[in-house]
Design an enzyme around this catalytic site. Structure first.
Site, mmCIF file in Angstrom:
data_model
loop_
_atom_site.group_PDB
_atom_site.id
_atom_site.type_symbol
_atom_site.label_atom_id
_atom_site.label_comp_id
_atom_site.label_asym_id
_atom_site.label_seq_id
_atom_site.Cartn_x
_atom_site.Cartn_y
_atom_site.Cartn_z
ATOM 1 N N LYS A 141 74.013 52.113 13.812
ATOM 2 C CA LYS A 141 73.687 50.890 13.987
ATOM 3 C C LYS A 141 72.415 50.956 13.620
ATOM 4 O O LYS A 141 71.918 49.503 13.652
ATOM 5 C CB LYS A 141 73.586 50.685 15.611
ATOM 6 C CG LYS A 141 75.464 50.543 16.272
ATOM 7 C CD LYS A 141 75.544 50.579 17.398
ATOM 8 C CE LYS A 141 76.829 49.995 17.405
ATOM 9 N NZ LYS A 141 76.602 49.693 19.142
ATOM 10 N N GLY A 177 69.473 52.576 32.794
ATOM 11 C CA GLY A 177 69.576 53.130 31.120
ATOM 12 C C GLY A 177 68.718 52.636 30.014
ATOM 13 O O GLY A 177 68.196 51.478 30.486
#
Ligand code: NAP
Length: 276
Positions: A68, A131
């Protein structure tokens, strides 16, 4: 004879991806002459692998772990959101072989919220994001776009949260992993973008008792469909949402670009993906 349209997903390994289920469902539903194919490409072969797909006439591909971030270096153009997020999950190939890299996770995230809660308002509100990985950047990007006033970013590895905050701007404030939950009393959105709570991982354990009443809790996880985080949120009277809507919505811009039809929302598809 009309040519078959080709798209797919690349990654390594590829056994976890739900993308073929989603795209093949839509190809069938909309009666499109096309194929969506999972293709394992090792990191060392990324450049040659990409070129082969372009040569074969692919319209584009989804990109998943571990490509990615690295894929951006092969793109001719990069959308603003992919550049800000620092990763791409969708590529479009033009007829002259040029590559446009996009990241549709932020679109998928925000669209899934508006699908379930169309009147939600982010303006002047505060959010907590747990996160600081790839998904967190997409979430933060979309919350900032919607006009959120402040985001408290909390991650086990604080340094990673600091770099996200440096890149995404002053509205993103980093707090310690062992934060005092009294700080949450002005917060009306909480997003879990860690893997805590995912099948096979430890549960989410932060206290959410002090949030504003009737907040919205979003867990990007969809396996299980209701994590402990969402279960506790529901018991406290908050609105809740899991990650299945994000997963399906993030696939729509790619499908539309490659196959020419924008898929509608579809409860049957959600069920198929969750049951798989
Ligand atoms: P990632 O880049 O690997 O980031 C993982 C995050 O989880 C990091 O913040 C990491 O903290 C944290 N984490 C992992 N194990 C932990 C533990 N034991 N205790 C505390 N924190 C822990 O992954 P990602 O791509 O951002 O994905 C994150 C989650 O979102 C996953 O559950 C993924 O399935 C989900 N997701 C859903 C969608 C969707 O469409 N619904 C899309 C993308 C991702 P450290 O930095 O400290 O390691």
């Amino acid at each position: 004879m009309k040519k078959f349209l080709l798209a797919g997903v690349i990654g390594f390994p590829l056994f976890h991806t739900k993308s073929p289920i989603i795209h093949n469902y839509w190809l069938k539903k909309y009666n499109i002459k096309g194929y969506y194919i999972p293709i394992e490409i090792k990191p060392d072969n990324l450049k040659e692998g990409l070129q082969s797909l372009i040569n074969l006439g692919f319209k584009g591909i989804n990109v998943t772990i571990p490509h990615k971030v690295n894929i951006l270096s092969f793109a001719d153009t990069i959308t603003d959101r992919a550049a800000i997020i620092g990763a791409a999950n969708t590529l479009f190939f033009s007829s002259d072989g040029k590559i446009r890299a996009d990241n549709t996770d932020s679109y998928g995230f925000i669209k899934s919220i508006y699908d379930k809660y169309p009147n939600i308002n982010f303006q002047e509100e505060k959010a907590i994001v747990f996160g600081a990985g790839g998904a967190s950047r997409a979430v933060i990007h979309s919350l900032l776009n919607e006009g959120i006033s402040e985001i408290y970013l909390i991650n086990r590895t604080k340094q990673k949260a600091m770099s996200v905050s440096e890149q995404l701007g002053a509205r993103v404030k980093v707090l310690d992993w062992n934060v005092n939950s009294k700080l949450f009393k002005n917060v009306s959105f909480v997003i879990n973008s860690t893997s805590l709570g995912m099948k096979g991982n430890p549960p989410f354990h932060h206290s959410i008792e002090d949030l504003k009443k009737n907040s919205l809790l979003v867990d990007l996880i969809y396996d299980p469909q209701e994590t402990t985080f969402l279960k506790i949120g529901k018991e406290l009277g908050h609105k809740t949402l899991n990650g299945i809507g994000m997963l399906i919505n993030q696939a729509k811009p790619g499908f539309e670009g490659w196959f020419g039809i924008k898929p509608n929302n579809d409860e049957t598809l959600k069920k198929i993906v969750l049951d798989e």
